[in-house]
Write a protein that holds these residues in place. Structure first.
Motif, PDB file in Angstrom:
ATOM      1  N   LEU A  41      -0.618  -6.643   1.710  1.00 18.97           N
ATOM      2  CA  LEU A  41      -1.977  -7.153   1.899  1.00 18.97           C
ATOM      3  C   LEU A  41      -2.722  -7.299   0.570  1.00 18.97           C
ATOM      4  N   SER A  42      -1.972  -7.546  -0.494  1.00 17.82           N
ATOM      5  CA  SER A  42      -2.601  -7.771  -1.792  1.00 17.82           C
ATOM      6  C   SER A  42      -3.141  -9.195  -1.869  1.00 17.82           C
ATOM      7  N   CYS A  43      -4.162  -9.367  -2.678  1.00  7.57           N
ATOM      8  CA  CYS A  43      -4.821 -10.662  -2.829  1.00  7.57           C
ATOM      9  C   CYS A  43      -4.021 -11.570  -3.757  1.00  7.57           C
ATOM     10  N   GLU A  44      -3.841 -12.818  -3.355  1.00  8.54           N
ATOM     11  CA  GLU A  44      -3.117 -13.771  -4.185  1.00  8.54           C
ATOM     12  C   GLU A  44      -4.001 -14.367  -5.279  1.00  8.54           C
ATOM     13  N   ALA A  45      -5.305 -14.208  -5.141  1.00  6.99           N
ATOM     14  CA  ALA A  45      -6.224 -14.797  -6.117  1.00  6.99           C
ATOM     15  C   ALA A  45      -6.696 -13.802  -7.165  1.00  6.99           C
ATOM     16  N   ALA A  46      -6.429 -12.509  -6.954  1.00  7.78           N
ATOM     17  CA  ALA A  46      -6.911 -11.483  -7.882  1.00  7.78           C
ATOM     18  C   ALA A  46      -5.918 -10.328  -7.915  1.00  7.78           C
ATOM     19  N   ALA A  47      -5.274 -10.133  -9.037  1.00  9.61           N
ATOM     20  CA  ALA A  47      -4.262  -9.087  -9.171  1.00  9.61           C
ATOM     21  C   ALA A  47      -4.876  -7.705  -8.986  1.00  9.61           C
ATOM     22  N   GLY A  48      -4.135  -6.835  -8.300  1.00  8.66           N
ATOM     23  CA  GLY A  48      -4.580  -5.461  -8.126  1.00  8.66           C
ATOM     24  C   GLY A  48      -5.674  -5.270  -7.104  1.00  8.66           C
ATOM     25  N   LEU A  49      -5.899  -6.275  -6.262  1.00 10.55           N
ATOM     26  CA  LEU A  49      -6.982  -6.227  -5.283  1.00 10.55           C
ATOM     27  C   LEU A  49      -6.435  -6.517  -3.894  1.00 10.55           C
ATOM     28  N   GLY A  50      -6.913  -5.775  -2.903  1.00  9.70           N
ATOM     29  CA  GLY A  50      -6.530  -6.045  -1.528  1.00  9.70           C
ATOM     30  C   GLY A  50      -7.193  -7.301  -1.007  1.00  9.70           C
ATOM     31  N   CYS A  51      -6.539  -7.965  -0.065  1.00  9.07           N
ATOM     32  CA  CYS A  51      -7.069  -9.199   0.519  1.00  9.07           C
ATOM     33  C   CYS A  51      -7.903  -8.865   1.749  1.00  9.07           C
ATOM     34  N   GLY A  52      -9.207  -8.968   1.616  1.00  7.09           N
ATOM     35  CA  GLY A  52     -10.089  -8.666   2.732  1.00  7.09           C
ATOM     36  C   GLY A  52      -9.890  -9.581   3.910  1.00  7.09           C
ATOM     37  N   VAL A  53      -9.599 -10.859   3.639  1.00  7.00           N
ATOM     38  CA  VAL A  53      -9.419 -11.836   4.717  1.00  7.00           C
ATOM     39  C   VAL A  53      -8.240 -11.449   5.599  1.00  7.00           C
ATOM     40  N   LYS A  54      -7.121 -11.076   4.997  1.00  2.31           N
ATOM     41  CA  LYS A  54      -5.938 -10.689   5.758  1.00  2.31           C
ATOM     42  C   LYS A  54      -6.092  -9.310   6.396  1.00  2.31           C
ATOM     43  N   ALA A  55      -6.692  -8.393   5.658  1.00  6.03           N
ATOM     44  CA  ALA A  55      -6.732  -6.997   6.099  1.00  6.03           C
ATOM     45  C   ALA A  55      -7.725  -6.740   7.230  1.00  6.03           C
ATOM     46  N   LYS A  56      -8.832  -7.466   7.226  1.00  5.52           N
ATOM     47  CA  LYS A  56      -9.909  -7.157   8.173  1.00  5.52           C
ATOM     48  C   LYS A  56      -9.459  -7.185   9.634  1.00  5.52           C
ATOM     49  N   PRO A  57      -8.810  -8.255  10.121  1.00  2.00           N
ATOM     50  CA  PRO A  57      -8.413  -8.253  11.535  1.00  2.00           C
ATOM     51  C   PRO A  57      -7.379  -7.180  11.854  1.00  2.00           C
ATOM     52  N   ILE A  58      -6.525  -6.858  10.899  1.00  2.00           N
ATOM     53  CA  ILE A  58      -5.518  -5.823  11.125  1.00  2.00           C
ATOM     54  C   ILE A  58      -6.158  -4.454  11.259  1.00  2.00           C
ATOM     55  N   LEU A  59      -7.050  -4.122  10.341  1.00  2.10           N
ATOM     56  CA  LEU A  59      -7.719  -2.820  10.391  1.00  2.10           C
ATOM     57  C   LEU A  59      -8.602  -2.702  11.630  1.00  2.10           C
ATOM     58  N   GLN A  60      -9.294  -3.773  11.979  1.00  2.00           N
ATOM     59  CA  GLN A  60     -10.150  -3.728  13.160  1.00  2.00           C
ATOM     60  C   GLN A  60      -9.323  -3.593  14.433  1.00  2.00           C
ATOM     61  N   ASN A  61      -8.171  -4.248  14.470  1.00  7.24           N
ATOM     62  CA  ASN A  61      -7.271  -4.120  15.611  1.00  7.24           C
ATOM     63  C   ASN A  61      -6.775  -2.681  15.728  1.00  7.24           C
ATOM     64  N   LEU A  62      -6.364  -2.111  14.623  1.00  8.13           N
ATOM     65  CA  LEU A  62      -5.909  -0.725  14.636  1.00  8.13           C
ATOM     66  C   LEU A  62      -7.005   0.217  15.121  1.00  8.13           C
ATOM     67  N   ALA A  63      -8.217   0.024  14.607  1.00  9.70           N
ATOM     68  CA  ALA A  63      -9.326   0.917  14.956  1.00  9.70           C
ATOM     69  C   ALA A  63      -9.703   0.818  16.421  1.00  9.70           C
ATOM     70  N   ARG A  64      -9.385  -0.309  17.063  1.00  7.34           N
ATOM     71  CA  ARG A  64      -9.705  -0.471  18.485  1.00  7.34           C
ATOM     72  C   ARG A  64      -8.686   0.210  19.398  1.00  7.34           C
ATOM     73  N   GLN A  65      -7.552   0.581  18.860  1.00 11.62           N
ATOM     74  CA  GLN A  65      -6.522   1.207  19.684  1.00 11.62           C
ATOM     75  C   GLN A  65      -7.027   2.572  20.176  1.00 11.62           C
ATOM     76  N   PRO A  66      -6.801   2.906  21.443  1.00  8.25           N
ATOM     77  CA  PRO A  66      -7.338   4.160  22.000  1.00  8.25           C
ATOM     78  C   PRO A  66      -6.757   5.415  21.357  1.00  8.25           C
ATOM     79  N   PHE A  67      -5.604   5.278  20.713  1.00  5.84           N
ATOM     80  CA  PHE A  67      -4.945   6.441  20.116  1.00  5.84           C
ATOM     81  C   PHE A  67      -5.158   6.522  18.610  1.00  5.84           C
ATOM     82  N   VAL A  68      -5.982   5.606  18.063  1.00  2.00           N
ATOM     83  CA  VAL A  68      -6.283   5.590  16.629  1.00  2.00           C
ATOM     84  C   VAL A  68      -7.743   5.973  16.420  1.00  2.00           C
ATOM     85  N   ALA A  69      -7.967   6.939  15.530  1.00  2.00           N
ATOM     86  CA  ALA A  69      -9.340   7.344  15.210  1.00  2.00           C
ATOM     87  C   ALA A  69      -9.958   6.427  14.155  1.00  2.00           C
ATOM     88  N   GLN A  70      -9.147   6.030  13.141  1.00  2.00           N
ATOM     89  CA  GLN A  70      -9.649   5.144  12.098  1.00  2.00           C
ATOM     90  C   GLN A  70      -8.482   4.649  11.260  1.00  2.00           C
TER      91      GLN A  70
END
Length: 230
Positions: A41-70
């Motif tokens: 999930l690294s950013c293709e436009a900025a070295a050493g930076l995570g890609c917020g566009v790619k990561a956001k739906p994944i993290l939000q999906n994980l956080a919505r799972q009933p067995f995941v706290a965060q």
């Protein structure tokens, strides 16, 4: 060569738009309830930076799972940390995370042993870890980096005043921020086109003919780094 003014303005942009990451009391979380996964999930436009566009739906999906706290992404986009509710089978944990990333065409590998322990120590500091509702900060930082890159391409060909450089850094960063954060479902190809078009539209208001031509050439290269750029 980046000018001193560009470096100072870029630093000011980054500090203004990018407050610290989620600095929760990570050291108080129980290690046995935390899983670490290597992710692309690294950013293709900025070295050493995570890609917020790619990561956001994944993290939000994980956080919505009933067995995941965060769930969190590391600043560089290479590690996802998941805090599970008590009693969740470790094998199920890995399968669920891999399944969620697979929905986005991505793979995840769970960290074990020494690699996990090392990453847990970093995680316990709380610095540089972002939840799904905070990864827009990474996109804001990406936007500032893209803006600085485009301005540098222009100033490498045409000298600009400090005032114009400061103005361009601000308006270009806002253009990129809008496309990255407010249009998350845009395809990568269309996002490149929109960023280039909006950059030119904004730049036309502030640049004379020669400088605007240099901006057109800069935008045509795209917002990602080309050979020789960081």
């Amino acid at each position: 060569m980046t000018t001193g003014n560009e470096m100072t303005a870029r630093s000011q942009l980054l500090s203004a738009c990018c407050p610290p990451s989620d600095n929760a009391e990570h050291h108080e979380l129980r290690p046995e309830q935390i899983s670490m996964f290597k992710v692309p999930l690294s950013c293709e436009a900025a070295a050493g930076l995570g890609c917020g566009v790619k990561a956001k739906p994944i993290l939000q999906n994980l956080a919505r799972q009933p067995f995941v706290a965060q769930a969190w992404l590391h600043h560089d986009g290479t590690i996802v940390a998941v805090l599970w509710e008590e009693g969740i089978d470790p094998e199920f944990r890995g399968e669920r995370v891999r399944s969620i990333l697979a929905e986005q065409g991505l793979a995840a590998r769970e960290l074990l042993g020494a690699a996990r322990e090392s990453t847990l120590r970093d995680f316990s500091s709380g610095a540089g870890w972002y939840r799904g509702d905070a990864v827009d900060r990474l996109s804001e930082q990406e936007a500032a980096i893209i803006a600085a890159r485009l301005v540098h391409r222009v100033t490498a060909k045409v000298p600009l005043s400090d005032a114009v450089i400061d103005t361009l850094l601000g308006v270009f960063a806002e253009v990129c921020r809008h496309q990255l954060i407010n249009r998350p479902l845009t395809s990568a190809r269309l996002r490149r086109q929109r960023i280039a078009n909006e950059i030119l539209k904004a730049g036309r208001k502030h640049l004379h003919e020669a400088a605007f031509k240099a901006l057109q050439e800069a935008a045509a290269l795209g917002h990602r780094p080309v050979k020789g750029e960081k």
